[in-house]
Scaffold this motif. Structure first.
Motif, PDB file in Angstrom:
ATOM      1  N   MET A 158     -14.900  33.158  22.356  1.00  0.00           N
ATOM      2  CA  MET A 158     -15.534  34.201  23.284  1.00  0.00           C
ATOM      3  C   MET A 158     -14.479  34.915  24.101  1.00  0.00           C
ATOM      4  SD  MET A 158     -18.871  34.363  24.403  1.00  0.00           S
ATOM      5  CE  MET A 158     -19.785  35.385  25.925  1.00  0.00           C
ATOM      6  N   GLY A 159     -14.771  36.253  24.271  1.00  0.00           N
ATOM      7  CA  GLY A 159     -13.632  37.174  25.184  1.00  0.00           C
ATOM      8  C   GLY A 159     -13.928  36.541  26.604  1.00  0.00           C
ATOM      9  N   THR A 160     -13.011  36.609  27.388  1.00  0.00           N
ATOM     10  CA  THR A 160     -12.655  35.964  28.687  1.00  0.00           C
ATOM     11  C   THR A 160     -11.792  37.009  29.656  1.00  0.00           C
ATOM     12  OG1 THR A 160     -10.947  34.245  28.569  1.00  0.00           O
ATOM     13  CG2 THR A 160     -13.369  33.581  28.089  1.00  0.00           C
ATOM     14  N   TYR A 161     -12.003  36.917  30.774  1.00  0.00           N
ATOM     15  CA  TYR A 161     -10.883  37.434  31.693  1.00  0.00           C
ATOM     16  C   TYR A 161     -10.875  36.749  32.921  1.00  0.00           C
ATOM     17  CZ  TYR A 161     -14.314  40.501  34.078  1.00  0.00           C
ATOM     18  OH  TYR A 161     -15.274  41.243  34.701  1.00  0.00           O
ATOM     19  N   TYR A 162      -9.909  36.587  33.516  1.00  0.00           N
ATOM     20  CA  TYR A 162      -9.791  35.815  34.853  1.00  0.00           C
ATOM     21  C   TYR A 162      -9.315  36.655  36.021  1.00  0.00           C
ATOM     22  CZ  TYR A 162      -9.155  31.948  31.652  1.00  0.00           C
ATOM     23  OH  TYR A 162      -9.312  31.053  30.671  1.00  0.00           O
ATOM     24  N   MET A 163     -10.236  36.702  37.209  1.00  0.00           N
ATOM     25  CA  MET A 163     -10.089  37.720  38.185  1.00  0.00           C
ATOM     26  C   MET A 163      -9.709  37.070  39.731  1.00  0.00           C
ATOM     27  SD  MET A 163     -12.863  40.310  39.404  1.00  0.00           S
ATOM     28  CE  MET A 163     -12.581  41.292  40.868  1.00  0.00           C
ATOM     29  N   VAL A 190     -19.381  41.174  25.143  1.00  0.00           N
ATOM     30  CA  VAL A 190     -19.952  40.328  26.005  1.00  0.00           C
ATOM     31  C   VAL A 190     -19.031  39.321  26.720  1.00  0.00           C
ATOM     32  CG1 VAL A 190     -21.593  38.721  27.014  1.00  0.00           C
ATOM     33  CG2 VAL A 190     -22.499  40.584  25.445  1.00  0.00           C
ATOM     34  N   LEU A 191     -18.770  39.112  27.647  1.00  0.00           N
ATOM     35  CA  LEU A 191     -17.375  38.704  28.277  1.00  0.00           C
ATOM     36  C   LEU A 191     -17.678  37.219  29.110  1.00  0.00           C
ATOM     37  CD1 LEU A 191     -14.971  41.629  29.067  1.00  0.00           C
ATOM     38  CD2 LEU A 191     -14.802  40.069  27.167  1.00  0.00           C
ATOM     39  N   LEU A 192     -17.187  36.668  29.543  1.00  0.00           N
ATOM     40  CA  LEU A 192     -17.222  35.509  30.355  1.00  0.00           C
ATOM     41  C   LEU A 192     -16.001  35.703  31.476  1.00  0.00           C
ATOM     42  CD1 LEU A 192     -17.753  31.997  28.720  1.00  0.00           C
ATOM     43  CD2 LEU A 192     -19.536  33.576  29.562  1.00  0.00           C
ATOM     44  N   ARG A 193     -16.286  36.019  32.706  1.00  0.00           N
ATOM     45  CA  ARG A 193     -15.404  36.166  33.897  1.00  0.00           C
ATOM     46  C   ARG A 193     -15.205  34.892  34.685  1.00  0.00           C
ATOM     47  NH1 ARG A 193     -16.076  38.048  39.353  1.00  0.00           N
ATOM     48  NH2 ARG A 193     -18.253  38.618  39.024  1.00  0.00           N
ATOM     49  N   TYR A 194     -14.146  34.462  35.019  1.00  0.00           N
ATOM     50  CA  TYR A 194     -13.743  33.181  35.684  1.00  0.00           C
ATOM     51  C   TYR A 194     -12.943  33.697  36.716  1.00  0.00           C
ATOM     52  CZ  TYR A 194     -14.561  30.816  31.366  1.00  0.00           C
ATOM     53  OH  TYR A 194     -15.048  30.113  30.197  1.00  0.00           O
ATOM     54  N   ARG A 234     -15.492  29.878  39.087  1.00  0.00           N
ATOM     55  CA  ARG A 234     -17.140  30.496  38.946  1.00  0.00           C
ATOM     56  C   ARG A 234     -17.098  31.128  37.723  1.00  0.00           C
ATOM     57  NH1 ARG A 234     -17.298  33.392  43.094  1.00  0.00           N
ATOM     58  NH2 ARG A 234     -17.402  35.713  42.138  1.00  0.00           N
ATOM     59  N   VAL A 235     -18.069  30.963  36.945  1.00  0.00           N
ATOM     60  CA  VAL A 235     -18.372  31.801  35.473  1.00  0.00           C
ATOM     61  C   VAL A 235     -19.412  32.651  35.641  1.00  0.00           C
ATOM     62  CG1 VAL A 235     -18.755  31.239  33.185  1.00  0.00           C
ATOM     63  CG2 VAL A 235     -17.546  29.816  34.566  1.00  0.00           C
ATOM     64  N   ASN A 236     -19.092  34.019  35.363  1.00  0.00           N
ATOM     65  CA  ASN A 236     -19.879  35.131  35.078  1.00  0.00           C
ATOM     66  C   ASN A 236     -19.997  35.643  33.808  1.00  0.00           C
ATOM     67  OD1 ASN A 236     -19.195  34.965  38.251  1.00  0.00           O
ATOM     68  ND2 ASN A 236     -20.973  36.591  38.122  1.00  0.00           N
ATOM     69  N   VAL A 237     -21.108  35.894  33.358  1.00  0.00           N
ATOM     70  CA  VAL A 237     -21.411  36.683  32.154  1.00  0.00           C
ATOM     71  C   VAL A 237     -21.469  38.215  32.262  1.00  0.00           C
ATOM     72  CG1 VAL A 237     -23.013  37.127  30.072  1.00  0.00           C
ATOM     73  CG2 VAL A 237     -22.656  34.712  31.170  1.00  0.00           C
ATOM     74  N   GLY A 238     -20.937  39.044  31.836  1.00  0.00           N
ATOM     75  CA  GLY A 238     -20.804  40.388  31.775  1.00  0.00           C
ATOM     76  C   GLY A 238     -20.117  41.052  30.598  1.00  0.00           C
ATOM     77  N   GLY A 239     -19.707  42.249  31.246  1.00  0.00           N
ATOM     78  CA  GLY A 239     -19.255  43.300  30.004  1.00  0.00           C
ATOM     79  C   GLY A 239     -19.952  44.642  30.487  1.00  0.00           C
ATOM     80  N   ALA A 240     -19.148  45.772  30.307  1.00  0.00           N
ATOM     81  CA  ALA A 240     -19.678  47.176  30.956  1.00  0.00           C
ATOM     82  C   ALA A 240     -21.058  47.475  30.516  1.00  0.00           C
ATOM     83  CB  ALA A 240     -18.525  48.125  30.525  1.00  0.00           C
ATOM     84  N   GLU A 241     -21.144  47.311  28.997  1.00  0.00           N
ATOM     85  CA  GLU A 241     -22.346  47.740  28.444  1.00  0.00           C
ATOM     86  C   GLU A 241     -23.561  46.932  28.549  1.00  0.00           C
ATOM     87  OE1 GLU A 241     -18.698  49.340  25.888  1.00  0.00           O
ATOM     88  OE2 GLU A 241     -19.508  47.335  26.527  1.00  0.00           O
ATOM     89  N   LEU A 242     -23.010  45.584  28.746  1.00  0.00           N
ATOM     90  CA  LEU A 242     -24.282  44.623  28.900  1.00  0.00           C
ATOM     91  C   LEU A 242     -24.665  44.835  30.400  1.00  0.00           C
ATOM     92  CD1 LEU A 242     -26.025  42.181  28.468  1.00  0.00           C
ATOM     93  CD2 LEU A 242     -24.054  40.886  28.768  1.00  0.00           C
ATOM     94  N   ASN A 243     -23.764  44.991  31.264  1.00  0.00           N
ATOM     95  CA  ASN A 243     -24.280  45.210  32.910  1.00  0.00           C
ATOM     96  C   ASN A 243     -24.884  46.297  32.875  1.00  0.00           C
ATOM     97  OD1 ASN A 243     -22.458  43.171  33.488  1.00  0.00           O
ATOM     98  ND2 ASN A 243     -20.627  44.745  34.116  1.00  0.00           N
ATOM     99  N   ALA A 244     -24.832  47.386  32.287  1.00  0.00           N
ATOM    100  CA  ALA A 244     -25.961  48.741  32.327  1.00  0.00           C
ATOM    101  C   ALA A 244     -27.205  48.408  31.800  1.00  0.00           C
ATOM    102  CB  ALA A 244     -25.245  49.825  31.694  1.00  0.00           C
ATOM    103  N   LEU A 245     -27.142  47.608  30.741  1.00  0.00           N
ATOM    104  CA  LEU A 245     -28.540  47.071  30.123  1.00  0.00           C
ATOM    105  C   LEU A 245     -29.130  46.299  31.091  1.00  0.00           C
ATOM    106  CD1 LEU A 245     -27.977  46.702  26.336  1.00  0.00           C
ATOM    107  CD2 LEU A 245     -28.404  48.657  27.771  1.00  0.00           C
ATOM    108  N   VAL A 246     -28.659  45.474  31.665  1.00  0.00           N
ATOM    109  CA  VAL A 246     -29.408  44.280  32.536  1.00  0.00           C
ATOM    110  C   VAL A 246     -30.084  45.222  33.653  1.00  0.00           C
ATOM    111  CG1 VAL A 246     -28.916  42.605  34.318  1.00  0.00           C
ATOM    112  CG2 VAL A 246     -27.730  42.302  32.063  1.00  0.00           C
ATOM    113  N   THR A 247     -29.480  45.900  34.159  1.00  0.00           N
ATOM    114  CA  THR A 247     -30.191  46.921  35.248  1.00  0.00           C
ATOM    115  C   THR A 247     -31.213  47.772  34.636  1.00  0.00           C
ATOM    116  OG1 THR A 247     -28.011  47.056  36.306  1.00  0.00           O
ATOM    117  CG2 THR A 247     -29.703  48.563  37.011  1.00  0.00           C
TER     118      THR A 247
END
Length: 323
Positions: free
Chosen positions: A85-90, A9-13, A28-41
């Protein structure tokens, strides 16, 4: 039936208003990650889900947990440890300016001890386990154990769902290819892109179309179901494809507009799994999944959080108002 997502699970800045990182004074901070994104849906569609991950024992880990609670994603198997926490900046793309991602996830809690959460998972026959190449990229211990892990899950009756999701910023092709090749024969549902066949695995040449690429991969690795969502940049359309024992099929090509590219493939994956779980016809499943991907492009979030009915009611014209 439960869908398990195994990954970080990652934080996107992200700078607001399409600013570049060098110019921004806010993120802006978003919570995500490929597997988590699919589970949310999938959770929004009413399915049981459980996230298999590791979070740090501090406020950022709590932020991620809170987002999962709100999304109705299962958290009972999550481990919490000291760490980061794992993070990335976009930087978001705009016009002819390409987007940019800077990862900062080395030595995160998941990267250090993520392998512990995949042991002793209470799998039942018919459950799905989702993972991606992104997860394999960040944890050497997981890479070393993944074949045995997947064999064990399959022996318990689980369906293995894998998205190749190669990220050159996270691991090299030389490291990635042998690992991916070793697990493809264990995969029940594979999500891939044309470049995975032509540039990564080199099973095909650039002159081959997506249908040929899918057929080559399926023939070589005996994968029961393969799916891909494909953009036509010039036409601004998305089209889903699938290859199974029933043959090759394509969805309708849907026009799309881009507010956000993050999570579009994850929404497509969730749409496919939703259809498979509900035992829909494959044509209906791929069409629904493509609509999910189109809708995700219209949100600012990392995951598509809509009702099933919202997907079926996808507008046929830009800006249409439902009254």
């Amino acid at each position: 039936m439960t869908v398990y997502g195994f990954g970080e699970v990652l934080l996107r800045y992200t700078p607001p208003n399409y600013k570049q990182l060098k110019d921004t004074d806010a993120l802006r901070v978003n919570v995500g990650g490929a597997e988590l994104n699919a589970l949310v849906t999938l959770a929004q569609f009413g399915h049981g889900t459980e996230m298999l991950t590791v979070l740090p024992h501090h406020a950022l880990g709590q932020l991620a947990l809170q987002q999962m609670y709100q999304s109705r994603v299962g958290t009972s198997l999550i481990h919490q440890v000291d760490g980061r926490m794992g993070t990335y900046y976009m930087e978001e793309s705009f016009g002819f300016r390409s987007g940019k991602v800077i990862y900062d996830r080395e030595h995160s809690s998941f990267a250090e001890v993520g392998h512990v959460v995949i042991n002793d998972v209470p799998i039942k026959k018919g459950d799905y386990v989702v993972l991606t190449g992104i997860t394999l990229a960040i944890n050497e211990t997981i890479r070393e154990q993944i074949v045995e892990i997947l064999k064990g899950l399959k022996s318990q009756g689980a369906y293995i769902v894998f998205d190749i999701n190669f990220r050159a910023n996270l691991w090299s092709k030389a490291v990635a290819v042998p690992i991916i090749q070793s697990i493809l024969p264990l995969v029940d549902v594979l999500f891939f892109g044309k470049k995975d066949a032509t540039h990564l695995l080199e099973t095909n040449t650039e002159s081959d179309d997506i249908k040929t690429c899918a057929e080559t991969l399926q023939r070589q690795y005996h994968i029961p179901l393969m799916a891909s969502s494909n953009r036509d940049i010039e036409q601004s359309t998305l089209q889903g494809i699938a290859l199974s024992e029933q043959g090759y099929l394509e969805s309708e090509a849907y026009q799309y507009a881009v507010l956000n590219r993050i999570g579009a493939g994850d929404a497509f994956m969730a749409g496919v799994l939703h259809g498979l779980i509900n035992q829909w016809q494959l044509k209906e499943t791929i069409d629904f999944a493509t609509k999910c991907s189109v809708l995700q492009h219209t949100t600012n979030e990392d995951a598509l959080a809509v009702d099933e009915s919202d997907v079926f009611k996808l507008a046929s014209h830009f800006g249409e108002l439902k009254r």
